[in-house]
Design a protein around this motif. Structure first.
Motif, PDB file in Angstrom:
ATOM      1  N   ASP A   1      60.293 -64.318  44.204  1.00 44.53           N
ATOM      2  CA  ASP A   1      59.028 -64.310  44.936  1.00 44.53           C
ATOM      3  C   ASP A   1      58.294 -65.604  44.610  1.00 44.53           C
ATOM      4  N   ASP A   2      57.244 -65.857  45.387  1.00 42.94           N
ATOM      5  CA  ASP A   2      56.378 -67.005  45.122  1.00 42.94           C
ATOM      6  C   ASP A   2      55.451 -66.611  43.972  1.00 42.94           C
ATOM      7  N   ILE A   3      55.867 -66.921  42.768  1.00 45.30           N
ATOM      8  CA  ILE A   3      55.211 -66.386  41.583  1.00 45.30           C
ATOM      9  C   ILE A   3      55.047 -67.495  40.548  1.00 45.30           C
ATOM     10  N   HIS A   4      53.883 -67.549  39.907  1.00 47.07           N
ATOM     11  CA  HIS A   4      53.607 -68.588  38.915  1.00 47.07           C
ATOM     12  C   HIS A   4      54.189 -68.221  37.551  1.00 47.07           C
ATOM     13  N   GLN A   5      54.199 -66.931  37.250  1.00 45.04           N
ATOM     14  CA  GLN A   5      54.640 -66.465  35.941  1.00 45.04           C
ATOM     15  C   GLN A   5      55.700 -65.393  36.150  1.00 45.04           C
ATOM     16  N   SER A   6      56.871 -65.587  35.576  1.00 42.46           N
ATOM     17  CA  SER A   6      57.945 -64.612  35.752  1.00 42.46           C
ATOM     18  C   SER A   6      57.600 -63.308  35.031  1.00 42.46           C
ATOM     19  N   GLN A   7      58.094 -62.213  35.588  1.00 40.95           N
ATOM     20  CA  GLN A   7      57.866 -60.892  35.008  1.00 40.95           C
ATOM     21  C   GLN A   7      59.201 -60.318  34.539  1.00 40.95           C
ATOM     22  N   LEU A   8      59.282 -59.997  33.272  1.00 42.89           N
ATOM     23  CA  LEU A   8      60.464 -59.364  32.700  1.00 42.89           C
ATOM     24  C   LEU A   8      60.071 -57.956  32.269  1.00 42.89           C
ATOM     25  N   ASP A   9      60.616 -56.949  32.947  1.00 37.20           N
ATOM     26  CA  ASP A   9      60.295 -55.558  32.652  1.00 37.20           C
ATOM     27  C   ASP A   9      61.559 -54.810  32.252  1.00 37.20           C
ATOM     28  N   LEU A  10      61.433 -53.966  31.250  1.00 38.59           N
ATOM     29  CA  LEU A  10      62.559 -53.190  30.732  1.00 38.59           C
ATOM     30  C   LEU A  10      62.215 -51.712  30.787  1.00 38.59           C
ATOM     31  N   ALA A  11      63.184 -50.888  31.210  1.00 32.11           N
ATOM     32  CA  ALA A  11      62.993 -49.437  31.238  1.00 32.11           C
ATOM     33  C   ALA A  11      63.924 -48.796  30.222  1.00 32.11           C
ATOM     34  N   TYR A  12      63.333 -48.020  29.319  1.00 26.04           N
ATOM     35  CA  TYR A  12      64.103 -47.275  28.327  1.00 26.04           C
ATOM     36  C   TYR A  12      64.001 -45.787  28.642  1.00 26.04           C
ATOM     37  N   ILE A  13      65.114 -45.089  28.613  1.00 22.51           N
ATOM     38  CA  ILE A  13      65.131 -43.651  28.828  1.00 22.51           C
ATOM     39  C   ILE A  13      65.016 -42.956  27.476  1.00 22.51           C
ATOM     40  N   THR A  14      64.007 -42.114  27.338  1.00 20.36           N
ATOM     41  CA  THR A  14      63.792 -41.423  26.063  1.00 20.36           C
ATOM     42  C   THR A  14      64.289 -39.986  26.083  1.00 20.36           C
ATOM     43  N   GLY A  15      64.312 -39.359  27.252  1.00 26.59           N
ATOM     44  CA  GLY A  15      64.666 -37.946  27.338  1.00 26.59           C
ATOM     45  C   GLY A  15      63.571 -37.026  26.836  1.00 26.59           C
ATOM     46  N   ILE A  16      62.380 -37.578  26.584  1.00 24.28           N
ATOM     47  CA  ILE A  16      61.261 -36.803  26.030  1.00 24.28           C
ATOM     48  C   ILE A  16      60.103 -36.839  27.018  1.00 24.28           C
TER      49      ILE A  16
END
Length: 427
Positions: free
Chosen positions: A254-269
């Motif tokens: 995307d036309d973005i100034h700051q990159s976004q790094l997102d992580l999803a962790y599955i907890t099962g809770i």
């Protein structure tokens, strides 16, 4: 914390909480319905449309005038989402002016609230063709504006990818490509389907003289309009822990100034599970506050991220990590994030981290006790998650969480999704 009392009939429920300490009477009606691809966009439009007018009050101005005649009571609508459920809310804040106002103020306010929700026929009020065309254009702008908020957009995309194949993956506002296909007649049909299928939870909180009578009157109004059907149990939506340790990596541009790094962790809770207090504490130590490991190590010590924090979704049990970084720092940031999680798995948690996290969570939850709308939100969260938790009891549970409890939670969570939003020329 005082407990809500509930009056129920079929799909309709009214939860009442007398509270002499508040100077505002809060009333809200929440319709929640299971999300699906066909209805997600038209349902997302409805709360915005309702405030454009009713059959009796056919314009926004006439609605505003009606509120002014109720000593400035405010009526508002909102659109929410919990897991795979859409939540369409209509609420009113009524000033406690019983010492100067006539006894019928609350009844008149309830009349207005119910009119905004139910007083609609096809082709009139908010379902007028011209108003619908205007609202469709406004909704297109809402969806585009949501995409412009890169941090929240990236989180939503990461969440959708992690929940792919479930209703929880659908976006709260729906899809811009659906809008050209919609018209007034189709939206009115969606409105009728909503009333036929949704479950209604109304909340009445504050210094009411005869709260049971007010609650019973509101329940009768709801059941008169939402005829038929029966209550459907809320589906448990906690994502199961993955059988393998494979991580799905998705990069979008995307036309973005700051990159976004997102992580999803599955907890099962989930919120209803006994390990939930330990998960809250673990998240707080990990990345929930400014004293957390991610903030200290990723942002302060290594200057890798402009923003970094973590968040637990009570419904799905997903723990998300969000960072705003320069693209060339992606791998270094990933390494340090994983190192902090490994430290939690190894029990490397300082006494100060435990103390600061508990204090932060205590402050975060204690403030809810002083807000009528927040108490309603807390109770409705319990309904959506399958368990009611008393705030004070939760605080006691949090205080009892040990270092070993946090370590056990950290050891069972697994990363499922890595989402990276960046500029194409920086990839």
């Amino acid at each position: 914390m005082e407990s809500f009392q509930t009056l129920s009939a079929g799909r309709c429920h009214v939860h009442i909480l007398p509270h002499a300490g508040f100077r505002t009477k809060e009333v809200s009606i929440r319709l929640h319905v299971r999300m699906d691809r066909q209805h997600v966009t038209p349902y997302a439009l409805l709360p915005h449309m309702w405030m454009n007018g009713t059959d009796k009050l056919p314009s926004t101005r006439s609605l505003t005038t009606a509120c002014d005649n109720l000593y400035g009571a405010s009526v508002r609508t909102s659109l929410g989402k919990r897991g795979g459920y859409h939540i369409l809310e209509l609420s009113a804040s009524i000033p406690d002016v019983s010492f100067v106002a006539e006894d019928s103020l609350v009844e008149r306010a309830l009349d207005l609230l119910c009119d905004v929700l139910f007083d609609h026929t096809e082709g009139h009020g908010c379902f007028d063709d011209a108003l619908v065309r205007r609202e469709l254009d406004l909704h297109r702008r809402r969806i585009e504006a949501a995409r412009d908020e890169k941090m929240s957009f990236a989180l939503q995309r990461c969440f959708s990818i992690a929940c792919e194949g479930t209703p929880a993956a659908l976006p709260r506002l729906g899809f811009v490509e659906d809008l050209p296909k919609l018209n007034a007649s189709q939206l009115f049909g969606a409105y009728e389907e909503l009333l036929q299928n949704a479950e209604a939870h109304a909340y009445i909180v504050g210094p009411f003289d005869d709260l049971h009578s007010v609650g019973a009157a509101l329940l009768q109004r709801l059941t008169e309009k939402m005829i038929g059907g029966s209550a459907v149990p809320i589906e448990r939506e906690v994502l199961p822990r993955p059988e393998s340790r494979s991580v799905r990596e998705v990069t979008e541009y995307d036309d973005i100034h700051q990159s976004q790094l997102d992580l999803a962790y599955i907890t099962g809770i989930g919120y209803s599970d006994p390990e939930y207090p330990a998960l809250l504490m673990m998240n707080g130590v990990f990345g929930g506050f400014a004293h957390s490991k991610l903030f200290i190590h990723v942002r302060e010590r290594h200057s890798l991220a402009y923003t970094v924090w973590s968040h637990v979704d009570q419904v799905t049990g997903m723990l998300a990590v969000m960072t705003g970084i320069s693209p060339e720092k992606r791998e270094q940031a990933l390494t340090i994030i994983e190192q902090q999680l490994n430290d939690l798995r190894d029990g490397k948690i300082a006494d100060e981290e435990l103390e600061y996290t508990y204090r932060s969570l205590r402050n975060q939850h204690t403030v809810l006790l002083d807000q009528p709308a927040a108490l309603a939100n807390w109770h409705h969260q319990g309904i959506m998650c399958g368990r009611q938790r008393d705030i004070n009891e939760l605080l006691t549970d949090l205080e009892r969480v040990t270092r070993d409890d946090i370590t056990k939670v950290a050891q069972v969570i697994e990363m499922s999704t890595l989402y990276f939003l960046t500029r194409k020329d920086e990839a």
